[in-house]
Design a protein around this motif. Structure first.
Motif, PDB file in Angstrom:
ATOM      1  N   PHE A   4       5.247  -0.601  -1.902  1.00  0.00           N
ATOM      2  CA  PHE A   4       5.573  -1.611  -2.905  1.00  0.00           C
ATOM      3  C   PHE A   4       5.733  -0.886  -4.238  1.00  0.00           C
ATOM      4  O   PHE A   4       4.862  -0.961  -5.108  1.00  0.00           O
ATOM      5  CB  PHE A   4       4.465  -2.657  -3.032  1.00  0.00           C
ATOM      6  CG  PHE A   4       4.213  -3.494  -1.806  1.00  0.00           C
ATOM      7  CD1 PHE A   4       5.179  -3.650  -0.822  1.00  0.00           C
ATOM      8  CD2 PHE A   4       3.005  -4.140  -1.632  1.00  0.00           C
ATOM      9  CE1 PHE A   4       4.948  -4.427   0.310  1.00  0.00           C
ATOM     10  CE2 PHE A   4       2.753  -4.925  -0.520  1.00  0.00           C
ATOM     11  CZ  PHE A   4       3.722  -5.070   0.460  1.00  0.00           C
TER      12      PHE A   4
ATOM     13  N   ASP B  13       9.120  -3.327 -11.580  1.00  0.00           N
ATOM     14  CA  ASP B  13       9.975  -2.954 -10.452  1.00  0.00           C
ATOM     15  C   ASP B  13      11.403  -3.457 -10.620  1.00  0.00           C
ATOM     16  O   ASP B  13      12.338  -2.914 -10.040  1.00  0.00           O
ATOM     17  CB  ASP B  13       9.375  -3.436  -9.131  1.00  0.00           C
ATOM     18  CG  ASP B  13       9.465  -4.937  -8.956  1.00  0.00           C
ATOM     19  OD1 ASP B  13       9.310  -5.644  -9.967  1.00  0.00           O
ATOM     20  OD2 ASP B  13       9.687  -5.396  -7.814  1.00  0.00           O
ATOM     21  N   LYS B  14      11.586  -4.509 -11.443  1.00  0.00           N
ATOM     22  CA  LYS B  14      12.939  -5.024 -11.674  1.00  0.00           C
ATOM     23  C   LYS B  14      13.491  -4.589 -13.039  1.00  0.00           C
ATOM     24  O   LYS B  14      14.559  -5.036 -13.450  1.00  0.00           O
ATOM     25  CB  LYS B  14      12.938  -6.548 -11.571  1.00  0.00           C
ATOM     26  CG  LYS B  14      11.934  -7.252 -12.452  1.00  0.00           C
ATOM     27  CD  LYS B  14      11.871  -8.745 -12.140  1.00  0.00           C
ATOM     28  CE  LYS B  14      10.769  -9.421 -12.981  1.00  0.00           C
ATOM     29  NZ  LYS B  14      10.650 -10.853 -12.626  1.00  0.00           N
TER      30      LYS B  14
ATOM     31  N   VAL C  42       6.573   0.366  -8.038  1.00  0.00           N
ATOM     32  CA  VAL C  42       6.599  -0.388  -9.285  1.00  0.00           C
ATOM     33  C   VAL C  42       7.343   0.369 -10.380  1.00  0.00           C
ATOM     34  O   VAL C  42       8.247  -0.161 -11.009  1.00  0.00           O
ATOM     35  CB  VAL C  42       5.152  -0.702  -9.746  1.00  0.00           C
ATOM     36  CG1 VAL C  42       5.163  -1.442 -11.086  1.00  0.00           C
ATOM     37  CG2 VAL C  42       4.432  -1.545  -8.696  1.00  0.00           C
TER      38      VAL C  42
ATOM     39  N   THR D 268      10.238   0.038   2.500  1.00  0.00           N
ATOM     40  CA  THR D 268      10.044  -0.321   1.099  1.00  0.00           C
ATOM     41  C   THR D 268      10.320  -1.799   0.874  1.00  0.00           C
ATOM     42  O   THR D 268      11.322  -2.332   1.365  1.00  0.00           O
ATOM     43  CB  THR D 268      10.981   0.499   0.194  1.00  0.00           C
ATOM     44  OG1 THR D 268      10.742   1.895   0.396  1.00  0.00           O
ATOM     45  CG2 THR D 268      10.752   0.166  -1.270  1.00  0.00           C
TER      46      THR D 268
ATOM     47  N   SER E  82      15.767   5.177  -7.930  1.00  0.00           N
ATOM     48  CA  SER E  82      15.279   4.981  -6.549  1.00  0.00           C
ATOM     49  C   SER E  82      16.289   5.511  -5.540  1.00  0.00           C
ATOM     50  O   SER E  82      16.648   4.821  -4.585  1.00  0.00           O
ATOM     51  CB  SER E  82      15.006   3.491  -6.297  1.00  0.00           C
ATOM     52  OG  SER E  82      16.166   2.716  -6.577  1.00  0.00           O
TER      53      SER E  82
ATOM     54  N   LYS F 293       9.482   4.711  -6.910  1.00  0.00           N
ATOM     55  CA  LYS F 293      10.677   4.233  -6.208  1.00  0.00           C
ATOM     56  C   LYS F 293      11.357   5.371  -5.445  1.00  0.00           C
ATOM     57  O   LYS F 293      11.821   5.188  -4.326  1.00  0.00           O
ATOM     58  CB  LYS F 293      11.654   3.593  -7.202  1.00  0.00           C
ATOM     59  CG  LYS F 293      11.106   2.353  -7.881  1.00  0.00           C
ATOM     60  CD  LYS F 293      12.103   1.762  -8.855  1.00  0.00           C
ATOM     61  CE  LYS F 293      11.539   0.515  -9.532  1.00  0.00           C
ATOM     62  NZ  LYS F 293      12.509  -0.087 -10.483  1.00  0.00           N
TER      63      LYS F 293
ATOM     64  N   HIS G 290       1.568   1.748  -3.451  1.00  0.00           N
ATOM     65  CA  HIS G 290       2.562   1.623  -4.524  1.00  0.00           C
ATOM     66  C   HIS G 290       3.538   2.796  -4.508  1.00  0.00           C
ATOM     67  O   HIS G 290       4.518   2.776  -5.255  1.00  0.00           O
ATOM     68  CB  HIS G 290       1.878   1.529  -5.882  1.00  0.00           C
ATOM     69  CG  HIS G 290       1.089   2.742  -6.255  1.00  0.00           C
ATOM     70  ND1 HIS G 290       0.221   3.374  -5.392  1.00  0.00           N
ATOM     71  CD2 HIS G 290       1.034   3.454  -7.412  1.00  0.00           C
ATOM     72  CE1 HIS G 290      -0.329   4.406  -5.997  1.00  0.00           C
ATOM     73  NE2 HIS G 290       0.146   4.484  -7.220  1.00  0.00           N
TER      74      HIS G 290
ATOM     75  N   SER H 149       9.214  -8.123  -6.625  1.00  0.00           N
ATOM     76  CA  SER H 149      10.101  -9.208  -7.053  1.00  0.00           C
ATOM     77  C   SER H 149      10.796  -9.899  -5.890  1.00  0.00           C
ATOM     78  O   SER H 149      11.379 -10.966  -6.060  1.00  0.00           O
ATOM     79  CB  SER H 149      11.155  -8.662  -8.033  1.00  0.00           C
ATOM     80  OG  SER H 149      11.886  -7.596  -7.448  1.00  0.00           O
TER      81      SER H 149
ATOM     82  N   TYR I  40       9.977  -4.608  -2.641  1.00  0.00           N
ATOM     83  CA  TYR I  40       9.653  -4.720  -4.062  1.00  0.00           C
ATOM     84  C   TYR I  40       8.928  -6.035  -4.331  1.00  0.00           C
ATOM     85  O   TYR I  40       9.198  -7.055  -3.691  1.00  0.00           O
ATOM     86  CB  TYR I  40      10.929  -4.634  -4.909  1.00  0.00           C
ATOM     87  CG  TYR I  40      11.541  -3.258  -4.903  1.00  0.00           C
ATOM     88  CD1 TYR I  40      11.034  -2.260  -5.725  1.00  0.00           C
ATOM     89  CD2 TYR I  40      12.617  -2.950  -4.073  1.00  0.00           C
ATOM     90  CE1 TYR I  40      11.588  -0.986  -5.726  1.00  0.00           C
ATOM     91  CE2 TYR I  40      13.166  -1.679  -4.062  1.00  0.00           C
ATOM     92  CZ  TYR I  40      12.656  -0.704  -4.888  1.00  0.00           C
ATOM     93  OH  TYR I  40      13.181   0.561  -4.876  1.00  0.00           O
TER      94      TYR I  40
END
Length: 519
Positions: free
Chosen positions: A381, A94-95, A383, A402, A187, A388, A362, A406, A404
């Motif tokens: 959430f 996700d990051k 990923v 939403t 996203s 996104k 997700h 992280s 994330y």
């Protein structure tokens, strides 16, 4: 005599209605197989002879028509092994910078196409004398497999499991203005800021360069290894009769479609069935409602960090609702009393239950489609991939929030849960979307079957193909015309400047001559 007439009639009916159809879904992911299997089953139940190529086997084949599996055994284990060694862990994605996904696409595409082509069960099918009337392939990092249309001399239908995107738009000449159509790996919603439009443009340019300089040549090499006499992928790639899109305006952004692109989003959703007794009792007795939590079929929730798990459990333990959590292990440390875990839940049937209040997901397209179908708001959430973007659309359309992984904390999760469970606007917006999905003149699976049969009846239906699909990029973008206009404009300016300079020079010369005469 009557029996002869009846036999002839039945034979003619079979010729008209019973076609041999090859469906190829080599991606070793249950979510992809669900979509391919839904179409294959629908075609078989419509009376066709269907062969399904995938890493999975249908345990309950349809009763009508003919259906058989060509199972790519071992492919699921191979892909999971390669994913675990070559790619980042899911909860780290996700990051991840979206530009890294361009490189991942090359790795995955090479793996999927090579593993499928060389598989002994697939080779056995290819070497048989069997023929097919149409070939349906999932458009997902397996472009070398389009050679099957050449091999069987049959029309080619693509099924895009993530709707219209850059991977299919170029193949059929479909316009997708970058000003309001973001790439699926970003996203962004359709209402992009200047910075987002700039990133969207840069990402699209980088992705297109990668496709044409690295990805397509690699796929063409795989194709030529097995079919050296076949046309290049650059030719086969654009010989597409039809694109079936797993999308609909109730779920996806409204975008342009050329005539041979057909929306069938929601075609995999089935009528709700009776829940198992223990699950039914659990949900029926939930006076405050139920929250359903699932991260799909590819993500293993037990791999999340301990801090993340504790934050989620702490937030879930505070709410009044009961919780169903799809958890991949037998035990869940620190599980609150209101949480019930299981390695599997009948997701569509759970979402159809009247006591369901929220879906924590997700943000995968299947889950998003199913939650909209049943009018349930979401906490996403996301990923990886289109998750996104799906989450961003849910926020934009007012039926979801939403977070994330992280950035997860107990406080943030609690705040999001309180908003979604206590503000009726989210549920109203989800139900409004549900009405849009249900308000269609034809069921999406029936639409997919009709268009598949249409392509067979009309020998590929070339009349649906727009001319833009055959144009080279410089013609499609009018780069030659624009260059000509710029050249003419510059030339005209130069000529005008030259003429003006000449005139000015003559005027100055005459003035100087007059001055000299006076003197």
């Amino acid at each position: 005599m009557k029996s002869v007439v009846l036999f002839i009639a039945l034979a003619l009916a079979c010729v008209v209605q019973c076609s041999k159809i090859l469906v190829v879904f080599p991606m070793a992911a249950p979510s992809h197989y669900i979509l391919g299997n839904a179409l294959a089953r629908g075609l078989a139940e419509a009376g066709h002879d269907v062969t399904m190529v995938s890493p999975f086997e249908e345990k309950n084949p349809p009763k009508k028509g003919k259906y058989r599996d060509v199972v790519l055994t071992g492919l699921l284990e191979e892909m999971r092994s390669n994913r675990n060694t070559n790619l980042p862990k899911f909860f780290e994605l996700d990051k991840m910078n979206p530009f890294f996904s361009i490189v991942m696409i090359n790795v995955m595409g090479d793996q999927i196409s090579k593993s499928t082509m060389k598989h002994p069960n697939f080779q056995k099918l290819l070497k048989s004398n069997e023929q097919f009337d149409v070939v349906i392939i999932e458009q997902f990092l397996d472009d070398a497999l389009k050679v099957l249309a050449y091999h069987y001399k049959a029309p080619l239908i693509l099924l895009s499991t993530i709707g219209a995107n850059a991977w299919v738009n170029n193949l059929v000449g479909n316009p997708a203005p970058l000003s309001y159509v973001p790439d699926v790996f970003l996203s962004y919603s359709s209402n992009m800021t200047f910075k987002q439009r700039l990133v969207n443009w840069l990402f699209t340019v980088a992705a297109e360069l990668n496709r044409h300089l690295f990805y397509f040549p690699a796929q063409n090499k795989i194709l030529k290894e097995h079919y050296p006499d076949a046309p290049d992928l650059s030719e086969i790639n654009y010989n597409v009769s039809l694109v079936l899109l797993n999308s609909h305006e109730s779920v996806n952004q409204a975008v342009p479609h050329v005539p041979n692109m057909i929306d069938i989003g929601g075609y995999h959703v089935n009528a709700p069935k009776e829940l198992p007794k223990d699950l039914k009792d659990f949900m029926d007795s939930a006076k405050e409602g139920v929250v359903y939590f699932s991260l799909g079929s590819n993500i293993q929730p037990s791999q999340m960090t301990e801090d993340t798990r504790k934050a989620i459990l702490g937030a879930l333990g505070k709410i009044k609702q009961k919780v169903l959590w799809k958890w991949d292990e037998d035990t869940l440390p620190g599980k609150p009393d209101n949480v019930k875990i299981s390695k599997w839940f009948p997701q569509q049937d759970v979402l159809a239950h009247p006591n369901i209040r929220l879906f924590i997901t997700h943000g995968g397209l299947l889950s998003t489609t199913e939650t909209i179908y049943h009018g349930v708001p979401i906490l996403a959430f996301p990923v990886f991939g289109d998750q996104k973007m799906n989450a961003a659309r849910a926020e934009m359309n007012g039926f979801g929030l939403t977070l994330y992984f992280s950035e997860l904390t107990e406080e943030r999760i609690t705040d999001a849960l309180n908003k979604l469970l206590n503000n009726p606007q989210y549920r109203e917006n989800a139900r409004r979307r549900s009405k849009l999905m249900h308000d269609r003149p034809v069921k999406p699976l029936d639409l997919a079957i009709y268009w598949t049969e249409f392509v067979i009846r009309h020998r590929g239906a070339p009349h649906l193909k727009v001319a833009g699909a055959d144009l080279p990029l410089y013609k499609y973008l009018l780069l030659d015309v624009i260059s000509f206009v710029i050249l003419i404009s510059i030339s005209s300016v130069i000529v005008v400047c030259f003429v003006i300079k000449k005139i000015c020079s003559k005027v100055c010369f005459r003035k100087n001559t007059k001055k000299l005469k006076k003197n």
